[in-house]
Design an enzyme around this catalytic site. Sequence first.
Site, mmCIF file in Angstrom:
data_model
loop_
_atom_site.group_PDB
_atom_site.id
_atom_site.type_symbol
_atom_site.label_atom_id
_atom_site.label_comp_id
_atom_site.label_asym_id
_atom_site.label_seq_id
_atom_site.Cartn_x
_atom_site.Cartn_y
_atom_site.Cartn_z
ATOM 1 N N ASP A 91 0.881 -1.173 0.000
ATOM 2 C CA ASP A 91 0.000 0.000 0.000
ATOM 3 C C ASP A 91 0.914 1.217 0.000
ATOM 4 O OD1 ASP A 91 -2.210 1.922 0.616
ATOM 5 O OD2 ASP A 91 -3.316 0.076 0.974
ATOM 6 N N ASP A 145 4.004 2.661 -4.193
ATOM 7 C CA ASP A 145 3.092 3.488 -4.984
ATOM 8 C C ASP A 145 2.965 2.793 -6.342
ATOM 9 O OD1 ASP A 145 1.835 5.275 -6.641
ATOM 10 O OD2 ASP A 145 3.040 7.004 -6.032
ATOM 11 N N VAL A 146 1.786 2.268 -6.626
ATOM 12 C CA VAL A 146 1.641 1.451 -7.840
ATOM 13 C C VAL A 146 1.774 2.264 -9.125
ATOM 14 C CG1 VAL A 146 0.241 -0.343 -6.718
ATOM 15 C CG2 VAL A 146 -0.907 1.578 -7.877
ATOM 16 N N ASN A 204 -4.974 -4.358 -7.112
ATOM 17 C CA ASN A 204 -6.242 -3.906 -6.533
ATOM 18 C C ASN A 204 -6.233 -2.429 -6.126
ATOM 19 O OD1 ASN A 204 -8.804 -4.287 -4.772
ATOM 20 N ND2 ASN A 204 -7.237 -3.588 -3.319
ATOM 21 N N TYR A 236 -12.380 7.651 -13.906
ATOM 22 C CA TYR A 236 -12.527 6.324 -13.278
ATOM 23 C C TYR A 236 -13.031 5.321 -14.316
ATOM 24 C CZ TYR A 236 -13.682 3.038 -9.469
ATOM 25 O OH TYR A 236 -13.744 1.952 -8.624
ATOM 26 N N LYS A 250 -10.955 2.082 -15.641
ATOM 27 C CA LYS A 250 -11.438 0.714 -15.416
ATOM 28 C C LYS A 250 -11.732 -0.001 -16.739
ATOM 29 C CE LYS A 250 -11.232 0.576 -10.884
ATOM 30 N NZ LYS A 250 -10.195 -0.226 -10.203
ATOM 31 N N THR A 310 -16.577 1.023 1.322
ATOM 32 C CA THR A 310 -15.153 1.145 1.677
ATOM 33 C C THR A 310 -14.844 2.639 1.738
ATOM 34 O OG1 THR A 310 -14.386 1.263 -0.595
ATOM 35 C CG2 THR A 310 -14.593 -0.957 0.333
HETATM 36 N N1 LIG Z 1 -15.684 0.309 -3.148
HETATM 37 C C1 LIG Z 1 -16.326 0.134 -4.280
HETATM 38 O O1 LIG Z 1 -17.555 0.304 -4.355
HETATM 39 C C2 LIG Z 1 -15.588 -0.294 -5.497
HETATM 40 C C3 LIG Z 1 -16.314 -0.604 -6.655
HETATM 41 C C4 LIG Z 1 -15.656 -0.996 -7.794
HETATM 42 C C5 LIG Z 1 -14.271 -1.081 -7.790
HETATM 43 N N2 LIG Z 1 -13.565 -0.764 -6.673
HETATM 44 C C6 LIG Z 1 -12.119 -0.872 -6.726
HETATM 45 O O2 LIG Z 1 -11.663 -1.634 -5.639
HETATM 46 C C7 LIG Z 1 -10.286 -1.350 -5.419
HETATM 47 C C8 LIG Z 1 -10.044 -1.218 -3.924
HETATM 48 O O3 LIG Z 1 -10.746 -0.086 -3.451
HETATM 49 P P1 LIG Z 1 -11.581 -0.076 -2.089
HETATM 50 O O4 LIG Z 1 -12.978 0.153 -2.476
HETATM 51 O O5 LIG Z 1 -11.194 -1.221 -1.243
HETATM 52 O O6 LIG Z 1 -11.078 1.315 -1.484
HETATM 53 P P2 LIG Z 1 -10.133 1.654 -0.246
HETATM 54 O O7 LIG Z 1 -9.901 3.133 -0.329
HETATM 55 O O8 LIG Z 1 -10.697 1.096 1.000
HETATM 56 O O9 LIG Z 1 -8.786 0.863 -0.583
HETATM 57 C C9 LIG Z 1 -7.924 1.283 -1.605
HETATM 58 C C10 LIG Z 1 -6.490 1.121 -1.134
HETATM 59 O O10 LIG Z 1 -5.617 1.446 -2.238
HETATM 60 C C11 LIG Z 1 -4.523 2.214 -1.705
HETATM 61 N N3 LIG Z 1 -3.911 3.037 -2.755
HETATM 62 C C12 LIG Z 1 -4.415 4.143 -3.347
HETATM 63 N N4 LIG Z 1 -3.541 4.636 -4.235
HETATM 64 C C13 LIG Z 1 -2.456 3.830 -4.196
HETATM 65 C C14 LIG Z 1 -1.221 3.828 -4.872
HETATM 66 N N5 LIG Z 1 -0.896 4.774 -5.767
HETATM 67 N N6 LIG Z 1 -0.345 2.835 -4.605
HETATM 68 C C15 LIG Z 1 -0.634 1.887 -3.690
HETATM 69 N N7 LIG Z 1 -1.792 1.841 -3.009
HETATM 70 C C16 LIG Z 1 -2.688 2.810 -3.263
HETATM 71 C C17 LIG Z 1 -5.158 3.065 -0.617
HETATM 72 O O11 LIG Z 1 -4.173 3.552 0.283
HETATM 73 C C18 LIG Z 1 -6.136 2.084 0.017
HETATM 74 O O12 LIG Z 1 -5.556 1.368 1.091
HETATM 75 C C19 LIG Z 1 -9.979 -0.105 -6.245
HETATM 76 O O13 LIG Z 1 -9.291 -0.465 -7.421
HETATM 77 C C20 LIG Z 1 -11.351 0.430 -6.581
HETATM 78 O O14 LIG Z 1 -11.360 1.203 -7.767
HETATM 79 C C21 LIG Z 1 -14.193 -0.374 -5.523
#
Ligand SMILES: NC(=O)c1ccc[n+]([C@@H]2O[C@H](COP(=O)([O-])OP(=O)(O)OC[C@H]3O[C@@H](n4cnc5c(N)ncnc54)[C@H](O)[C@@H]3O)[C@@H](O)[C@H]2O)c1
Length: 254
Positions: free
Chosen positions: A32, A53-54, A80, A143, A147, A178
Amino acid sequence: MKVAVITGAGSGIGEATARRFAADGYALVLADLRTDRLSELAKDLGAVIAATDVSDEAQVAELVARAVSEYGQLDCMINNAGILGAVGPIGKMPAADFKKTLAIMTDGVFYGTKHASNAMGDSGVILNTASIAGIAGWSNHSYTAAKHAVVGLTRSAACELAPRNIRVNAVAPGNVVTQITIGLYGTPEAARDRALSRNPLPHVCTPEDIAGTFAFLAGNDGRGITGQVLVVDSGLSALPVPAEYHIRTSGFVS
Ligand SMILES: NC(=O)c1ccc[n+]([C@@H]2O[C@H](COP(=O)([O-])OP(=O)(O)OC[C@H]3O[C@@H](n4cnc5c(N)ncnc54)[C@H](O)[C@@H]3O)[C@@H](O)[C@H]2O)c1
């Protein structure tokens, strides 16, 4: 023992996936942006952590190398990490914010796929977190673009890597409560209520639902599946996309 790397493991879907894969017996490298969010989790799960940092290719290369140096192999890469990114009307969106969103959400998945596939031997699994915004015009422009690119890369990488028995799939969540959706709708309750008011199923998908889908795709039951996007959204994408789904505020949400 199988070895998995999970990015964005400090919160939400990534954290739930780390817990599920640990329970399934994987050795884990959890990545992370900040390790303070990972430390407790890593202690619980006996995992290795990496500040990554991805959007920086060198850091993702180092992350993959870490898995190989710690455990001698890499079996599963879960790309992710994500943010909401640039939101607002397309006519007002700063190009820099649009590009920054794609740098994290799309480039990050490219780097993870590239370096994981190089590190894997004669088999492996790469899993990407897409979104229902990757299959239709949900949500905001950056976004959605990011995606859709993740979905395209999942399919193209699956085609190339199939002869090496490396499977590449994506999971497309709908609304999961989340940090991302809480940031969008204000509170966990508001995020949950919004999802419930639109989902055909009377169920708001949880991070554990997404983690379970990853576990299925990574495991033996998923061995015949590659190049696919598995939607986990309580039926939301079975409905037409309402115009109100476009976000009306502007800015950059990290
Ligand atoms: N929550 C939803 O409804 C939802 C729906 C569709 C897709 N997603 C996708 O799910 C994935 C996870 O998101 P989530 O909902 O668990 O949110 P979240 O904010 O709880 O978790 C995301 C994590 O990614 C980390 N992150 C952000 N930028 C980063 C970077 N540059 N390098 C490394 N880490 C980084 C953040 O610090 C965080 O811990 C994401 O790709 C998001 O787009 C989420």
